[in-house]
Design a protein around this motif. Structure first.
Motif, PDB file in Angstrom:
ATOM      1  N   GLU A  31      -8.169   4.403  -8.710  1.00  0.00           N
ATOM      2  CA  GLU A  31      -7.244   3.366  -8.255  1.00  0.00           C
ATOM      3  C   GLU A  31      -7.057   2.235  -9.268  1.00  0.00           C
ATOM      4  OE1 GLU A  31      -9.328   0.355  -5.343  1.00  0.00           O
ATOM      5  OE2 GLU A  31      -9.498   2.416  -4.644  1.00  0.00           O
ATOM      6  N   GLN A  47     -10.768   4.479   4.082  1.00  0.00           N
ATOM      7  CA  GLN A  47     -10.951   4.698   2.639  1.00  0.00           C
ATOM      8  C   GLN A  47     -12.399   4.510   2.207  1.00  0.00           C
ATOM      9  OE1 GLN A  47      -8.139   2.009   0.784  1.00  0.00           O
ATOM     10  NE2 GLN A  47      -6.471   2.871   1.980  1.00  0.00           N
ATOM     11  N   SER A  55       0.815  -1.229   0.000  1.00  0.00           N
ATOM     12  CA  SER A  55       0.000   0.000   0.000  1.00  0.00           C
ATOM     13  C   SER A  55       0.831   1.253   0.000  1.00  0.00           C
ATOM     14  CB  SER A  55      -0.996   0.128   1.138  1.00  0.00           C
ATOM     15  OG  SER A  55      -1.005  -0.789   1.995  1.00  0.00           O
ATOM     16  N   GLY A  86       0.373   4.041  -2.600  1.00  0.00           N
ATOM     17  CA  GLY A  86       0.070   5.389  -2.112  1.00  0.00           C
ATOM     18  C   GLY A  86       0.986   6.418  -2.753  1.00  0.00           C
ATOM     19  N   MET A  90      -7.280   1.057   7.659  1.00  0.00           N
ATOM     20  CA  MET A  90      -7.098   1.708   6.352  1.00  0.00           C
ATOM     21  C   MET A  90      -8.340   1.511   5.497  1.00  0.00           C
ATOM     22  SD  MET A  90      -3.194   1.431   5.099  1.00  0.00           S
ATOM     23  CE  MET A  90      -3.102  -0.282   4.781  1.00  0.00           C
ATOM     24  N   GLU A  91      -8.866   0.311   5.546  1.00  0.00           N
ATOM     25  CA  GLU A  91     -10.031   0.033   4.713  1.00  0.00           C
ATOM     26  C   GLU A  91     -11.237   0.869   5.153  1.00  0.00           C
ATOM     27  OE1 GLU A  91     -11.014  -4.044   4.186  1.00  0.00           O
ATOM     28  OE2 GLU A  91     -12.191  -3.524   2.414  1.00  0.00           O
ATOM     29  N   ARG A 149      -7.194   6.926  -1.191  1.00  0.00           N
ATOM     30  CA  ARG A 149      -6.312   5.807  -0.896  1.00  0.00           C
ATOM     31  C   ARG A 149      -4.843   6.218  -0.827  1.00  0.00           C
ATOM     32  NH1 ARG A 149      -6.727   0.019  -3.903  1.00  0.00           N
ATOM     33  NH2 ARG A 149      -5.254  -0.976  -2.521  1.00  0.00           N
ATOM     34  N   SER A 158      -4.436   7.733   2.703  1.00  0.00           N
ATOM     35  CA  SER A 158      -4.614   6.745   3.759  1.00  0.00           C
ATOM     36  C   SER A 158      -3.470   5.738   3.782  1.00  0.00           C
ATOM     37  CB  SER A 158      -5.953   6.036   3.554  1.00  0.00           C
ATOM     38  OG  SER A 158      -5.919   4.730   4.001  1.00  0.00           O
ATOM     39  N   SER A 159      -3.040   5.277   2.605  1.00  0.00           N
ATOM     40  CA  SER A 159      -2.024   4.219   2.626  1.00  0.00           C
ATOM     41  C   SER A 159      -0.653   4.737   3.021  1.00  0.00           C
ATOM     42  CB  SER A 159      -1.962   3.436   1.317  1.00  0.00           C
ATOM     43  OG  SER A 159      -2.259   4.206   0.241  1.00  0.00           O
ATOM     44  N   ASP A 182      -1.287  -6.179  -3.817  1.00  0.00           N
ATOM     45  CA  ASP A 182      -2.186  -5.488  -2.895  1.00  0.00           C
ATOM     46  C   ASP A 182      -3.574  -6.140  -2.914  1.00  0.00           C
ATOM     47  OD1 ASP A 182      -2.618  -3.043  -1.194  1.00  0.00           O
ATOM     48  OD2 ASP A 182      -4.191  -2.753  -2.685  1.00  0.00           O
TER      49      ASP A 182
END
Ligand code: ASP
Length: 425
Positions: free
Chosen positions: A411, A281, A59, A63, A277-278, A288, A291-292, A181
């Motif tokens: 993404e 997001q 990630s 990111g 993280m999930e 993402r 966050s990552s 990922d």
């Protein structure tokens, strides 16, 4: 029934069974825990931990590729670190304030003779220069093998830069990272199906092992920690997400509590990372790419909940040993606790080890830790929840601040995005 509901039911049943065990004779717990609860809890935790290093690795690369520009990463990084430092300093000051008002160390008869606590924390772990120097891995494979988060973050970020710069020449690697990922995310969803059982076993094991007498004796200390955790989360994070992140705090907590529940069961910021993280997001709408990067960094260096425990513990121990702390000493506690928080690993129980450093910095007796060790397992669950909430609040704040700079990256097109922004390096 939703997964979160199942976890909550698991938690509630775990509390009931744990309390039952704590009330029964010791030998019942000594059979049930090592043969049933502990193995189930550990298998679940290990399954999650197994995925943490690859998830962080993939990630962070994604990111960095998503941010598309090293300058952007610099801005996100410096804003996050500023947020982390400021909120941790506030957390510890609030903790010392609450403990000074509630005076947990004056309420009860605490024996100070015969206490023993072997400190395993080294000065080196609080040395900020050393922490920075050590961020660069001399051997990235060792960093990955040992799960050294800061080193993994640096290595992965550099690979991210390289993938942007190399554009099409590294197309296969970009595919590899993206698919890696996906694979890890798939596995985490699979493992999460076991979460209700894991949470049940972990909580029952933790609560069952606590002597109820210890809880009663330490009630005021626990109240001071819990109250400060609550105030810090609602006031400091609430204000940050509302005023800077432009998000309703109610919305924030309502959606993020799923990750908080998970942190509560595992007492580990690292193990909670894939979930937090999930949630950030998907439910809080944090891009993402932000966050990552922000959340793995936060899970490694930002521990407001731990700092709160340390602030209350320091004042508590000072009160028990009838030591008066001067203004300069109080300031020393703030600085040492902020640095200790950076050096605290996101796994259970490390905050207590690092407390030794904080106590030593103002010459308070490290043996005082023996008084609070009995109830720390319970409080660790709560302060770990606050630790990861701080990281998510930071991600919300930084994504608002960076909104206008973020490249519109979808993404699914990350491989193409890398190629198109290769000119920025
Ligand atoms: N358990 C905490 C965490 O993982 C660290 C600690 O306070 O021991 O965030």
């Amino acid at each position: 029934m939703s997964e979160t509901k199942k976890i909550l039911i698991g938690l509630a049943l775990g509390v009931v069974v744990g309390l039952g065990l704590a009330g029964l004779p010791d030998n019942v717990y000594e059979i049930v825990n090592p043969y049933i609860l502990s193995p189930v809890g550990t298998i679940f935790l290990n399954l999650i931990k197994m995925l943490v290093v690859p998830i962080v690795f993939f990630s962070i690369i994604l990111g960095v590729m998503g941010l598309g520009d090293p300058k952007e990463l610099g801005r996100v990084g410096s804003k996050s670190i500023l947020f982390f430092l400021a909120t941790t300093a506030l957390a510890i000051m609030l903790a010392m304030g609450v403990a000074s008002v509630l005076q947990p160390g004056e309420r009860g008869d605490f024996q100070t003779t015969g206490l023993e606590f072997e400190s395993t924390a080294t000065e080196e772990s609080s040395n900020i220069v050393q922490t920075f120097v050590n961020m660069i891995p001399t051997n990235p494979i060792t960093a990955l093998a040992e799960g050294n988060m800061l080193q993994i973050i640096v290595f992965a970020a550099l690979i991210g830069f390289a993938l942007i710069a190399l554009g099409d020449k590294a197309k296969t690697w970009r595919q590899f990272v993206k698919q890696g990922d996906r694979i890890m995310m798939y596995l985490i969803h699979l493992v999460m199906k076991l979460a209700p059982y894991g949470a049940f076993a972990l909580i029952a094991s933790a609560i069952g092992g606590i002597g109820l007498d210890a809880v009663v004796a330490m009630a005021w200390y626990m109240i001071a920690v819990v109250l400060t955790l609550f105030l810090h989360a609602t006031i400091v994070y609430g204000a940050a997400v509302y005023f800077i992140g432009k998000m309703s705090p109610v919305f924030f907590f309502k959606n993020f509590y799923e990750a908080m529940t998970f942190a509560f069961s595992t007492s580990s910021s690292n193990a909670t990372l894939p979930v937090s993280m999930e949630v950030a997001q998907k439910k809080l709408g944090v891009p993402r790419s932000i966050s990552s990067f922000v959340q793995p960094l936060g899970a490694t260096v930002n521990m407001d909940g731990t700092a709160i425990m340390q602030g209350v513990a320091t004042i508590f121990i000072a009160q028990v040993f009838a030591a008066d702390l001067t203004m300069t000493e109080l300031l020393t506690v703030v600085i040492t606790a902020v640095l200790a928080s950076i050096g605290t690993a996101g796994v259970p129980g490390v905050g207590l080890v690092m407390l030794a450093l904080v106590l030593q910095s103002v010459n308070l007796p490290v043996e005082g830790i023996a008084l609070i060790i009995g109830v720390d397992r319970i409080l660790d669950m709560l302060h770990t929840s606050v630790n990861i909430t701080g990281d998510a609040a930071c991600a919300v704040v930084v994504s608002k601040l960076e909104e206008k700079h973020l490249p519109p990256v979808d993404e699914d097109s990350w491989d193409e995005a890398g190629a198109t922004s290769s000119s920025s390096l």
